[in-house]
Design an enzyme around this catalytic site. Sequence first.
Site, short mmCIF file in Angstrom:
data_model
loop_
_atom_site.label_atom_id
_atom_site.label_comp_id
_atom_site.label_asym_id
_atom_site.label_seq_id
_atom_site.Cartn_x
_atom_site.Cartn_y
_atom_site.Cartn_z
N SER A 127 17.20 -17.83 -19.58
CA SER A 127 16.18 -18.61 -18.89
C SER A 127 14.77 -18.32 -19.38
O SER A 127 13.85 -19.07 -19.09
CB SER A 127 16.26 -18.38 -17.37
OG SER A 127 15.67 -17.15 -17.03
N LYS A 164 11.20 -13.55 -14.39
CA LYS A 164 10.57 -14.87 -14.41
C LYS A 164 9.06 -14.72 -14.55
O LYS A 164 8.51 -13.63 -14.40
CB LYS A 164 10.87 -15.63 -13.11
CG LYS A 164 12.34 -16.00 -12.89
CD LYS A 164 12.81 -17.06 -13.85
CE LYS A 164 14.24 -17.49 -13.55
NZ LYS A 164 15.22 -16.44 -13.88
#
Length: 210
Positions: A127, A164
């Site tokens: 990701s 993230k």
Amino acid sequence: MSRKHLTARQQEIFDFVKHHIETTGMPPTRVEIAREIGFKSPNAAEEHLKALARKGYIEMLSGTSRGIRILVDNEETAANDDGLPLIGKVAAGTPIMAIEHVESHYPVNGAMFNPNADYLLKVNGNSMEKIGILDGDLLAVHKTNFARNGQVVVARVDDEVTVKRLEKKGDLIYLHPENDELQPIVVDPRIEYIEIEGIAVGVIRNNAWM
């Protein structure tokens, strides 16, 4: 000189003191520490500061409410003889449960990163691939509970951990992937538990710095 490791709460207070000095130019008062950490009394903050002083991380100066001096920047805990601890795994995709023990040690000096790295986490997923954090990489992490918008963080959401890019917007926290096929994780801290576990300071791939 080797210093004793900090508890999670002591590390949180140490990080806050450092952050307060960096952003305001002065140490926090006991009242400010208690308010930030959630203690009911400044006396609780005082006890934790005494523990930090005993372990050699700070010096407490008498005669002033802001009498705290940082003695170490965690470099010594990062740059130990065994190298950096490899702790569990971090999902760079769907969050997975963090394993709260050291799997091994990696022969690298944490002081080579800026800020210094305190531990490594193995990335699972793609990701964050647009910024070069790939599946199987070892992510070097500086342990802190404070992060700015735009920094790549290791965040715990409930009992799971993910990597993230952080964005605080209004009452919500957005954890953005660096992958066009994935959506951000949106957290409302009023009803969900979220904690910043650290900020990414480097990547190791195939035994090489990235």
